[in-house]
Design a protein around this motif. Sequence first.
Motif, PDB file in Angstrom:
ATOM      1  N   GLN A 124       0.969  -1.106   0.054  1.00 25.86           N
ATOM      2  CA  GLN A 124       0.071  -0.078  -0.150  1.00 25.86           C
ATOM      3  C   GLN A 124       0.810   1.325   0.042  1.00 25.86           C
ATOM      4  O   GLN A 124       1.198   2.056   0.914  1.00 25.86           O
ATOM      5  CB  GLN A 124      -0.955   0.099   1.029  1.00 25.86           C
ATOM      6  N   ARG A 125       1.398   1.554  -1.181  1.00 27.17           N
ATOM      7  CA  ARG A 125       2.417   2.833  -1.444  1.00 27.17           C
ATOM      8  C   ARG A 125       1.641   4.106  -1.296  1.00 27.17           C
ATOM      9  O   ARG A 125       2.181   5.148  -1.308  1.00 27.17           O
ATOM     10  CB  ARG A 125       3.301   2.676  -2.473  1.00 27.17           C
ATOM     11  N   ASP A 126       0.419   4.271  -1.361  1.00 22.98           N
ATOM     12  CA  ASP A 126      -0.386   5.556  -1.122  1.00 22.98           C
ATOM     13  C   ASP A 126      -0.685   5.996   0.028  1.00 22.98           C
ATOM     14  O   ASP A 126      -1.265   6.958   0.454  1.00 22.98           O
ATOM     15  CB  ASP A 126      -1.716   5.379  -2.079  1.00 22.98           C
ATOM     16  N   THR A 127      -0.450   5.107   1.258  1.00 25.44           N
ATOM     17  CA  THR A 127      -0.574   5.939   2.566  1.00 25.44           C
ATOM     18  C   THR A 127       0.629   5.590   3.291  1.00 25.44           C
ATOM     19  O   THR A 127       1.634   4.701   2.950  1.00 25.44           O
ATOM     20  CB  THR A 127      -1.577   4.731   3.360  1.00 25.44           C
ATOM     21  N   ARG A 186       3.814  14.419  -0.271  1.00 27.03           N
ATOM     22  CA  ARG A 186       4.458  13.212  -1.194  1.00 27.03           C
ATOM     23  C   ARG A 186       4.589  11.961  -0.311  1.00 27.03           C
ATOM     24  O   ARG A 186       5.166  12.271   0.906  1.00 27.03           O
ATOM     25  CB  ARG A 186       5.609  13.996  -1.898  1.00 27.03           C
ATOM     26  N   ILE A 187       4.480  10.892  -0.681  1.00 27.14           N
ATOM     27  CA  ILE A 187       4.834   9.830   0.052  1.00 27.14           C
ATOM     28  C   ILE A 187       5.886   8.856  -0.786  1.00 27.14           C
ATOM     29  O   ILE A 187       5.155   8.674  -2.031  1.00 27.14           O
ATOM     30  CB  ILE A 187       3.676   8.770   0.450  1.00 27.14           C
ATOM     31  N   LEU A 245       0.913  10.630  11.748  1.00 27.52           N
ATOM     32  CA  LEU A 245       0.792  10.490  10.003  1.00 27.52           C
ATOM     33  C   LEU A 245       0.429   9.063   9.596  1.00 27.52           C
ATOM     34  O   LEU A 245       0.231   9.037   8.256  1.00 27.52           O
ATOM     35  CB  LEU A 245       2.230  10.752   9.427  1.00 27.52           C
ATOM     36  N   VAL A 246       0.744   8.048  10.203  1.00 30.87           N
ATOM     37  CA  VAL A 246       0.390   6.826   9.889  1.00 30.87           C
ATOM     38  C   VAL A 246      -1.102   6.782   9.363  1.00 30.87           C
ATOM     39  O   VAL A 246      -2.124   7.180  10.161  1.00 30.87           O
ATOM     40  CB  VAL A 246       0.654   5.976  11.013  1.00 30.87           C
ATOM     41  N   GLY A 247      -1.232   6.214   8.272  1.00 32.69           N
ATOM     42  CA  GLY A 247      -2.445   5.856   7.498  1.00 32.69           C
ATOM     43  C   GLY A 247      -2.734   7.181   6.618  1.00 32.69           C
ATOM     44  O   GLY A 247      -3.880   7.042   5.849  1.00 32.69           O
TER      45      GLY A 247
END
Length: 161
Positions: free
Chosen positions: A85-88, A156-157, A132-134
């Motif tokens: 899950q690279r968008d979170t 950006r993540i 920030l997590v999630g």
Amino acid sequence: MADRAPRFITPQGFARIRSEYEQMFGTERPKLVDTIAWAAGNGDRSENGDYIYGRKRLREIDRRLSYLAKVMKSAKLVDPATQEQRDTIRFGATVELADENDERRTLTLVGEDEADASAGRISWVAPIARALVGARVGDERIVRLPAGEKSYEVMRISYPD
């Protein structure tokens, strides 16, 4: 200690800890033991600076080695490159944030034992990391800091490949 969170660590962080352990155990400690043995052979130990300092430093090294061994034994390796899950934001993410004044900062969420705020690596259990997590790009998070609340927008993540 049963309530303690897992001791997550990245492969890079584990490698740094192992390297420090091996350098101390394989190089620094043996040299120090030789110095102490030499200093002890010089007679009166009560006023022998090499001996006194050597013994003190040896205790410091042994404490550090014990701590590093404990960390390596209890570490749970988590490779951020395998994050699906690279968008979170999750453990191992590198995040670019913007505050209310559009000041940017980049942080990487890492294990407690590899955190180095000056290098932008913060512990995943730090208040800002927990906030920030999630989150996803565009999300805003309010972080409670000792100086008061501060709002950040996730710009950006990224995760390592």
